[in-house]
Design a protein around this motif. Sequence first.
Motif, PDB file in Angstrom:
ATOM      1  N   GLY A   8     -53.168 -38.953  94.538  1.00  0.00           N
ATOM      2  CA  GLY A   8     -52.613 -38.533  95.813  1.00  0.00           C
ATOM      3  C   GLY A   8     -52.587 -39.689  96.794  1.00  0.00           C
ATOM      4  O   GLY A   8     -52.972 -40.816  96.474  1.00  0.00           O
ATOM      5  N   CYS A   9     -52.120 -39.376  97.991  1.00  0.00           N
ATOM      6  CA  CYS A   9     -51.950 -40.410  99.014  1.00  0.00           C
ATOM      7  C   CYS A   9     -53.269 -40.710  99.720  1.00  0.00           C
ATOM      8  O   CYS A   9     -54.283 -40.051  99.505  1.00  0.00           O
ATOM      9  CB  CYS A   9     -50.880 -39.978 100.008  1.00  0.00           C
ATOM     10  N   ARG A  13     -52.949 -35.599 102.031  1.00  0.00           N
ATOM     11  CA  ARG A  13     -52.024 -34.503 102.325  1.00  0.00           C
ATOM     12  C   ARG A  13     -51.156 -34.144 101.116  1.00  0.00           C
ATOM     13  O   ARG A  13     -50.772 -32.994 100.941  1.00  0.00           O
ATOM     14  CB  ARG A  13     -51.145 -34.927 103.496  1.00  0.00           C
ATOM     15  N   HIS A  14     -50.830 -35.154 100.314  1.00  0.00           N
ATOM     16  CA  HIS A  14     -49.985 -34.912  99.143  1.00  0.00           C
ATOM     17  C   HIS A  14     -50.734 -35.323  97.879  1.00  0.00           C
ATOM     18  O   HIS A  14     -51.155 -36.470  97.752  1.00  0.00           O
ATOM     19  CB  HIS A  14     -48.659 -35.659  99.271  1.00  0.00           C
ATOM     20  N   ARG A  15     -50.880 -34.358  96.970  1.00  0.00           N
ATOM     21  CA  ARG A  15     -51.642 -34.558  95.736  1.00  0.00           C
ATOM     22  C   ARG A  15     -50.783 -34.126  94.552  1.00  0.00           C
ATOM     23  O   ARG A  15     -49.895 -33.295  94.678  1.00  0.00           O
ATOM     24  CB  ARG A  15     -52.914 -33.705  95.765  1.00  0.00           C
ATOM     25  N   TYR A  16     -51.101 -34.694  93.397  1.00  0.00           N
ATOM     26  CA  TYR A  16     -50.335 -34.357  92.189  1.00  0.00           C
ATOM     27  C   TYR A  16     -51.255 -34.352  90.980  1.00  0.00           C
ATOM     28  O   TYR A  16     -52.391 -34.843  91.033  1.00  0.00           O
ATOM     29  CB  TYR A  16     -49.200 -35.369  91.984  1.00  0.00           C
ATOM     30  N   TRP A  53     -46.553 -31.586  91.784  1.00  0.00           N
ATOM     31  CA  TRP A  53     -47.270 -31.698  93.044  1.00  0.00           C
ATOM     32  C   TRP A  53     -48.217 -30.526  93.128  1.00  0.00           C
ATOM     33  O   TRP A  53     -47.828 -29.393  92.833  1.00  0.00           O
ATOM     34  CB  TRP A  53     -46.293 -31.663  94.229  1.00  0.00           C
ATOM     35  N   THR A  55     -49.931 -30.033  96.010  1.00  0.00           N
ATOM     36  CA  THR A  55     -49.782 -29.667  97.419  1.00  0.00           C
ATOM     37  C   THR A  55     -48.281 -29.534  97.644  1.00  0.00           C
ATOM     38  O   THR A  55     -47.502 -29.610  96.700  1.00  0.00           O
ATOM     39  CB  THR A  55     -50.319 -30.780  98.334  1.00  0.00           C
ATOM     40  N   GLU A  56     -47.857 -29.397  98.882  1.00  0.00           N
ATOM     41  CA  GLU A  56     -46.415 -29.432  99.116  1.00  0.00           C
ATOM     42  C   GLU A  56     -45.889 -30.825  98.737  1.00  0.00           C
ATOM     43  O   GLU A  56     -46.634 -31.808  98.827  1.00  0.00           O
ATOM     44  CB  GLU A  56     -46.098 -29.121 100.579  1.00  0.00           C
ATOM     45  N   PRO A  57     -44.616 -30.916  98.305  1.00  0.00           N
ATOM     46  CA  PRO A  57     -44.080 -32.234  97.962  1.00  0.00           C
ATOM     47  C   PRO A  57     -44.079 -33.149  99.182  1.00  0.00           C
ATOM     48  O   PRO A  57     -44.058 -32.686 100.320  1.00  0.00           O
ATOM     49  CB  PRO A  57     -42.645 -31.927  97.518  1.00  0.00           C
ATOM     50  N   PRO A  58     -44.074 -34.472  98.940  1.00  0.00           N
ATOM     51  CA  PRO A  58     -44.062 -35.417 100.056  1.00  0.00           C
ATOM     52  C   PRO A  58     -42.649 -35.556 100.619  1.00  0.00           C
ATOM     53  O   PRO A  58     -41.761 -34.773 100.274  1.00  0.00           O
ATOM     54  CB  PRO A  58     -44.509 -36.718  99.387  1.00  0.00           C
ATOM     55  N   CYS A  72     -45.820 -40.372 101.463  1.00  0.00           N
ATOM     56  CA  CYS A  72     -46.459 -39.512 102.461  1.00  0.00           C
ATOM     57  C   CYS A  72     -45.995 -39.913 103.857  1.00  0.00           C
ATOM     58  O   CYS A  72     -46.194 -41.061 104.256  1.00  0.00           O
ATOM     59  CB  CYS A  72     -47.978 -39.618 102.377  1.00  0.00           C
TER      60      CYS A  72
END
Length: 136
Positions: A8-9, A13-16, A53, A55-58, A72
């Motif tokens: 993730g970032c 906030r953005h994870r995969y 993803w 989380t929500e996509p970046p 992100c």
Amino acid sequence: MTETLEGGCLCGRHRYEITKPVTATHCLCESCRRASGGTLVTWVTVPPGGFQWTTEPPAFYVSSPKVKRGFCPECGTSLSFQHENEEDVDIDVTAASLDTPEKVAPYDHIWGNGRLVWSPLDPSLPVLPGSHRHDG
Ligand SMILES: [Zn+2]
Ligand SMILES: [Zn+2]
């Protein structure tokens, strides 16, 4: 069974997650340099269906007519590279955004023709002049 890789970032906030085996390559192209702010970008290539993803996509930036780069919008981390409007293709993910980047091993360099002269290279790996994939 394939081990799941997660990443993730910087701000989280953005994870995969990645659930299929990957390959990895160092890309020396100018587009990757500018997108990342680094001298090269190391990508892991995930086969179709092996990436999601969690989380929500970046946010996405269209860096050339058929390519979108995920990043992100909060912290700026470069996360992904894929061909736009094509669901059933490989997706590339920045190896350095993995939680465990030491688990992947790059096998070559691509876009040697676009290399910055002072960019470090791994002397044990081949340098290809171009690539069939990172076209922007
Ligand atoms: Zn972030
Ligand atoms: Zn590139």
